[in-house]
Scaffold this active site. Structure first.
Site, PDB file in Angstrom:
ATOM      1  N   ASP A 180      -9.206  56.299 -27.141  1.00 44.83           N
ATOM      2  CA  ASP A 180      -9.278  56.347 -25.681  1.00 44.83           C
ATOM      3  C   ASP A 180      -9.357  57.819 -25.281  1.00 44.83           C
ATOM      4  OD1 ASP A 180      -8.988  56.418 -22.979  1.00 44.83           O
ATOM      5  OD2 ASP A 180      -7.335  54.981 -22.894  1.00 44.83           O
ATOM      6  N   LYS A 235     -13.055  59.804 -16.309  1.00 48.99           N
ATOM      7  CA  LYS A 235     -12.707  61.115 -15.752  1.00 48.99           C
ATOM      8  C   LYS A 235     -13.882  62.111 -15.785  1.00 48.99           C
ATOM      9  CE  LYS A 235      -7.904  60.054 -15.707  1.00 48.99           C
ATOM     10  NZ  LYS A 235      -7.059  59.303 -16.596  1.00 48.99           N
ATOM     11  N   TYR A 282      -1.429  55.521 -22.275  1.00 41.37           N
ATOM     12  CA  TYR A 282      -1.870  54.695 -21.145  1.00 41.37           C
ATOM     13  C   TYR A 282      -3.354  54.434 -21.315  1.00 41.37           C
ATOM     14  CZ  TYR A 282      -2.943  53.383 -16.273  1.00 41.37           C
ATOM     15  OH  TYR A 282      -3.357  52.740 -15.130  1.00 41.37           O
TER      16      TYR A 282
HETATM   17  C1  LIG Z   1      -6.830  57.737 -16.591  1.00 34.59           C
HETATM   18  C2  LIG Z   1      -6.796  57.009 -17.890  1.00 34.59           C
HETATM   19  C3  LIG Z   1      -7.178  55.668 -18.006  1.00 34.59           C
HETATM   20  C4  LIG Z   1      -7.472  54.813 -16.810  1.00 34.59           C
HETATM   21  O1  LIG Z   1      -8.574  55.252 -16.100  1.00 34.59           O
HETATM   22  P1  LIG Z   1      -8.741  54.771 -14.563  1.00 34.59           P
HETATM   23  O2  LIG Z   1     -10.083  55.322 -14.188  1.00 34.59           O
HETATM   24  O3  LIG Z   1      -7.601  55.376 -13.817  1.00 34.59           O
HETATM   25  O4  LIG Z   1      -8.707  53.297 -14.551  1.00 34.59           O
HETATM   26  C5  LIG Z   1      -7.260  55.108 -19.259  1.00 34.59           C
HETATM   27  N1  LIG Z   1      -6.949  55.834 -20.361  1.00 34.59           N
HETATM   28  C6  LIG Z   1      -6.562  57.109 -20.289  1.00 34.59           C
HETATM   29  C7  LIG Z   1      -6.264  57.857 -21.545  1.00 34.59           C
HETATM   30  C8  LIG Z   1      -6.449  57.744 -19.055  1.00 34.59           C
HETATM   31  O5  LIG Z   1      -6.013  59.008 -19.005  1.00 34.59           O
END
Ligand SMILES: *Cc1c(COP(=O)(O)O)cnc(C)c1O
Length: 428
Positions: free
Chosen positions: A236, A269, A141
């Site tokens: 990511d 995060k 994601y």
């Molecule tokens: C949480 C997450 C996102 C999205 O971040 P948001 O702040 O919720 O938009 C993108 N990539 C990864 C790997 C994530 O865990």
């Protein structure tokens, strides 16, 4: 006020009663807990029930809730002003701190969410390479940008289909979705489309399908193929950054693969410490393509917000204390080993893994290596376990495809209490 009356009231004014779908407990059923406050390793809901928190706001709360140094930094920042729409020294400090911890990055831009950071990194990769296509992996994601809401097409080398209404097929026509950890699939994709691929985006430890590590040979091959074809490798690390290790998952792959580095990195995060803050970073040559220096447009009214940067900076300072990650990793490991032991005792197949302060567990004989295998794990057993734990005051992620998080505020006693709750929940 109780959780069910709040949930009922919420559904009148907010679609589904929540501002992000996983909070609605659809995967596990039941009533979501409305959280009233948090401190350290604990959450309290609207009914005054206490939970040991293994979500940590889905990762950011690596120090636990209400850490004194973070609170102090945020209070001070609030007094100085919420937002100016003009540059501040604290943005430089946070940028410098991130670059110090992430050797693959020479410059970084701050944004407000992981979605925004991932979306911007893709635009930058396309702008820099002049190529249209992107590769992502099933089960990863990267936020909810249109081009990423896509599932695999019928064949390995065909482009995907939207997974959300409101995304026209043309918008995902450049997105190729491949199975995670499948070297043959990525080789086939590059053989067919190599000249057109702007970037390959991956969660190096996929926390959005619970906890699945990208195998070292797979990452090594991705790195080679991207280099050969002039595509950018985008890590990511919104979830793994400053969470699985001080230098993120890329620091672990750099130990296993000499000279390894991704081209671009995406963070979120933990870098906000619970405030809306995210970032994308890379070599100066690539980052210089961004406006106002270059032709790739990207902007944000609240980007680099002074309160969020204060929170992020204070959090990053704390996690650099000597021994921080060793202690966090040991505590996380003791949790998954404890879960594993009580599952064995109960004769329940459970596969566990952890890295730094992030963990996963699967009701399965072995750790899954890709999305289909994750989805084939025992969902009924997971849902029963989730509710059993919740009833016993342990708040796990309400879906089997989510990772778990331990914070520095979790004590050995919290971990022990969690393992005892698990023993009971598995017997029930
Ligand atoms: C949480 C997450 C996102 C999205 O971040 P948001 O702040 O919720 O938009 C993108 N990539 C990864 C790997 C994530 O865990």
């Amino acid at each position: 006020m109780n959780n069910s009356s709040l949930f009922e009231r919420a559904q009148a004014s907010i679609p589904g009663g929540v501002n992000s779908p996983v909070r609605a407990f659809r995967a596990v059923g039941g009533t979501p807990r409305f959280i009233a406050r948090a401190q350290g390793a604990y959450l309290w809901d609207a009914e005054g029930q206490r939970y040991i928190d293994y979500i940590g706001s889905w990762g950011p709360m690596i120090l636990g809730h209400g850490h004194p140094a973070v609170l102090e930094a945020v209070h001070k920042a609030v007094d100085d002003g919420f937002s100016f729409g003009a540059p501040t020294e604290r943005e430089i400090e946070l940028a410098e701190e991130i670059l110090k911890l992430v050797p693959s990055a020479e410059q970084v831009r701050l944004v407000s969410s992981g979605t925004e950071a991932a979306m911007s990194a893709i635009r930058l990769a396309r702008g820099f390479t002049g190529k249209p296509r992107l590769i992502k992996f099933e089960g990863c994601y990267h936020g909810h940008a249109d081009a990423l809401l896509v599932k695999a097409g019928s064949g390995l080398a065909t482009f995907g289909h939207p997974t959300s209404a409101g995304v026209p097929p043309e918008v995902v026509q450049h997105t190729l979705v491949l199975p995670y950890n499948d070297i043959a699939a990525i080789e086939a994709a590059f053989a067919e489309h190599g000249g057109e691929i702007a970037c390959v985006m991956i969660e190096p430890i996929a926390g959005n399908m619970n906890f699945v590590r990208a195998a070292v040979p797979f990452v090594k091959r991705l790195r080679e193929l991207c280099a050969q074809h002039g595509a950018l490798l985008v890590f990511d690390e919104v979830m793994t950054g400053f969470r699985v290790a001080l230098g993120g998952a890329q620091s672990l792959y750099a130990k296993a693969i000499p000279g390894f580095r991704p081209d671009l990195s995406v963070f979120g995060k933990v870098i906000g410490g619970g405030m809306p803050l995210a970032a994308f970073a890379g070599p100066r040559e690539v980052m210089a393509q961004l406006a106002p220096l270059g032709p790739v447009y990207q902007a944000g009214t609240l980007s680099g917000n002074p309160v969020a940067t204060a929170c992020g900076l204070a959090t990053l300072k704390e996690i650099q204390r000597p021994g921080f990650f060793e202690a966090l990793a040991a505590s996380t490991r003791s949790l998954v080993e404890g879960l594993s032991a009580v599952a064995r005792e109960a004769g329940v197949p459970l596969a566990v893994d952890s890295e730094g302060g992030m963990f996963g567990f699967f009701f399965a004989d072995a750790l899954p290596q890709h999305y289909d295998a994750v989805m084939a794990t025992d969902k009924a057993r997971f849902n029963a376990f989730f509710h059993g734990m919740l009833e016993r005051g342990v708040y796990l992620a309400p879906a089997l495809y989510e990772a778990g998080f331990v914070s520095a505020a979790h004590t050995a006693a919290d971990i022990a209490a969690t393992v005892i709750a698990a023993r009971e929940a598995l017997k029930a």
